[in-house]
Each structure stands twice: as structure tokens, then as C-alpha cells.
Motif scaffolding. Structure first.
Motif, PDB file in Angstrom:
ATOM      1  N   THR A 174      -3.129   9.426   4.013  1.00  0.00           N
ATOM      2  CA  THR A 174      -4.236   8.976   3.164  1.00  0.00           C
ATOM      3  C   THR A 174      -3.767   7.820   2.284  1.00  0.00           C
ATOM      4  N   LEU A 175      -4.548   6.756   2.256  1.00  0.00           N
ATOM      5  CA  LEU A 175      -4.246   5.621   1.390  1.00  0.00           C
ATOM      6  C   LEU A 175      -4.492   6.034  -0.055  1.00  0.00           C
ATOM      7  N   ARG A 176      -3.454   5.945  -0.885  1.00  0.00           N
ATOM      8  CA  ARG A 176      -3.563   6.353  -2.285  1.00  0.00           C
ATOM      9  C   ARG A 176      -3.738   5.177  -3.227  1.00  0.00           C
ATOM     10  N   GLY A 177      -3.433   3.974  -2.763  1.00  0.00           N
ATOM     11  CA  GLY A 177      -3.566   2.796  -3.602  1.00  0.00           C
ATOM     12  C   GLY A 177      -2.484   1.787  -3.282  1.00  0.00           C
TER      13      GLY A 177
ATOM     14  N   LEU B 238       0.827  -1.204   0.000  1.00  0.00           N
ATOM     15  CA  LEU B 238       0.000   0.000   0.000  1.00  0.00           C
ATOM     16  C   LEU B 238       0.861   1.253   0.000  1.00  0.00           C
ATOM     17  N   ILE B 239       0.384   2.267  -0.704  1.00  0.00           N
ATOM     18  CA  ILE B 239       1.067   3.558  -0.753  1.00  0.00           C
ATOM     19  C   ILE B 239       0.219   4.553   0.028  1.00  0.00           C
ATOM     20  N   VAL B 240       0.790   5.099   1.099  1.00  0.00           N
ATOM     21  CA  VAL B 240       0.104   6.072   1.943  1.00  0.00           C
ATOM     22  C   VAL B 240       0.869   7.384   1.868  1.00  0.00           C
ATOM     23  N   ARG B 241       0.166   8.478   1.546  1.00  0.00           N
ATOM     24  CA  ARG B 241       0.771   9.812   1.510  1.00  0.00           C
ATOM     25  C   ARG B 241      -0.060  10.746   2.370  1.00  0.00           C
TER      26      ARG B 241
END
Length: 193
Positions: A49-52, A43-46
């Protein structure tokens, strides 16, 4: 009969416990300890917020973003719950029509771009969820994205090159660009106006 039934039932219960409980828990525990990001879905979190996921393609259609491979999943594109391809063969007229429509859409989005369209921008992957495009597909889109972002071609080319993943050990696989990671870096480096 009882002499055969009891050992068979005991063996069934023991193997069910071992193969259905102990082994999956052990493998999951080892996976989470050794590869926590991958075991959690990459998972990519920025900014909290979870971005995908870096493993699942995302829909991008605005001109200021790099576009990924088309998705043939149903009932909507990039449906991770319905991973599938179109199952259209190379001689299927529906595939030829879909490819022609995608080429026309790319030309409409960037009328000045007359380079040959990379095949991965007009054909869906087998899963319909491929998160990567080829470096050629990223380069093909540079001018459109640069105009929409007000960024220089060279700066975006540098960004795309920094996000190009090389073949494993230099020989396994192809060079590829993760579209979600590139677009997140694009938002950070060149915010939309």
C-alpha cells in the motif's frame, strides 16, 4: 526574406527537438537509472500500500502519532497540488494568533507538557509541505504519544533517535526527523490498541 526564414525555422525545429525532447528524455533516463527511488517520487510503500512520499508532509492529528509542521496550503492542509506558505510576516497579528492557537492546541493535547514549544510545531514552512520536524519537536511529543500507545518514553525516544537524519557530511543542514517514516515505524513497533 527566404534566405533568412528557412535557416531560422530549421534552427527553431532543431532546438525544439533537442531541448524539448532529446535532453529531457536523456536526463529522465539517467535519473531513473542512477536514482530510481528519488526519480519515482521517493514513495513509501508498506504491505503493498502506498503510504506517501518521504518528501511531502502528511496530516497526522491523532494523539498516538507524532505531528508534523502545520501546513498553510489551501484549500486544505498538506495539499501537494497547492504548495504555498501563509505569507504572513512576523509582525502580522494573524500569524501571532495562529501561533497562539497552535500552542494552546498542543497544551490541550498534552496538559502535563510544560516545556517550551519548539518553533517548528507552531509555524508553517514556506511550502506548507515540509515532511520533517526537528529532533526537539519529536522529543516534545514523546509523552503524549507514549501514553496513547502504551509505550515507554525511553522506547519511543530510541525510535525517534533512530529516525533522526543527521546533517549531510555532518555540516550541511540540520538534524531532522521525517514524520511519516517515524509514524510508520511507530505503527510497526507499537501497534495501536
Amino acid at each position: 526574406m527566404n534566405t533568412h526564414f528557412r535557416p531560422a525555422l530549421t534552427l527553431l525545429l532543431a532546438l525544439t527537438l533537442l531541448c524539448g525532447g532529446v535532453y529531457p528524455l536523456l536526463v529522465t533516463g539517467i535519473g531513473k537509472a542512477a536514482f530510481p527511488a528519488q526519480a519515482g517520487g521517493s514513495l513509501i510503500v508498506r504491505d503493498g500500500t502506498l503510504r506517501g512520499s518521504s518528501l511531502i508532509g502528511q496530516p497526522f492529528s491523532a494523539p498516538g502519532y507524532f505531528w508534523g509542521r502545520p501546513s498553510a496550503t489551501a484549500p486544505m492542509p498538506y495539499n501537494a497540488a497547492g504548495s504555498s506558505g501563509s505569507n504572513q510576516g512576523p509582525l502580522n497579528p494573524a500569524l501571532a494568533d495562529a501561533v497562539k492557537g497552535r500552542i494552546d492546541a498542543l497544551h490541550a493535547a498534552d496538559p502535563g507538557q510544560r516545556a517550551p514549544v519548539p518553533v517548528d510545531l507552531v509555524t508553517a514552512s514556506a511550502s506548507g509541505l515540509d515532511p520533517h520536524i526537528s529532533p526537539a519537536a519529536a522529543l516534545y511529543q514523546l509523552d503524549r504519544v507514549a501514553r496513547a500507545r502504551g509505550a515507554s518514553h525511553d522506547a519511543l525516544q530510541d525510535l525517534a533517535e533512530r529516525h533522526t537524519e543527521r546533517p549531510l557530511l555532518g555540516i550541511f543542514g540540520e538534524a531532522r526527523v521525517n514524520v511519516l517514516a517515524l509514524n510508520l515505524a511507530l505503527d510497526q513497533a507499537f501497534p495501536k490498541h
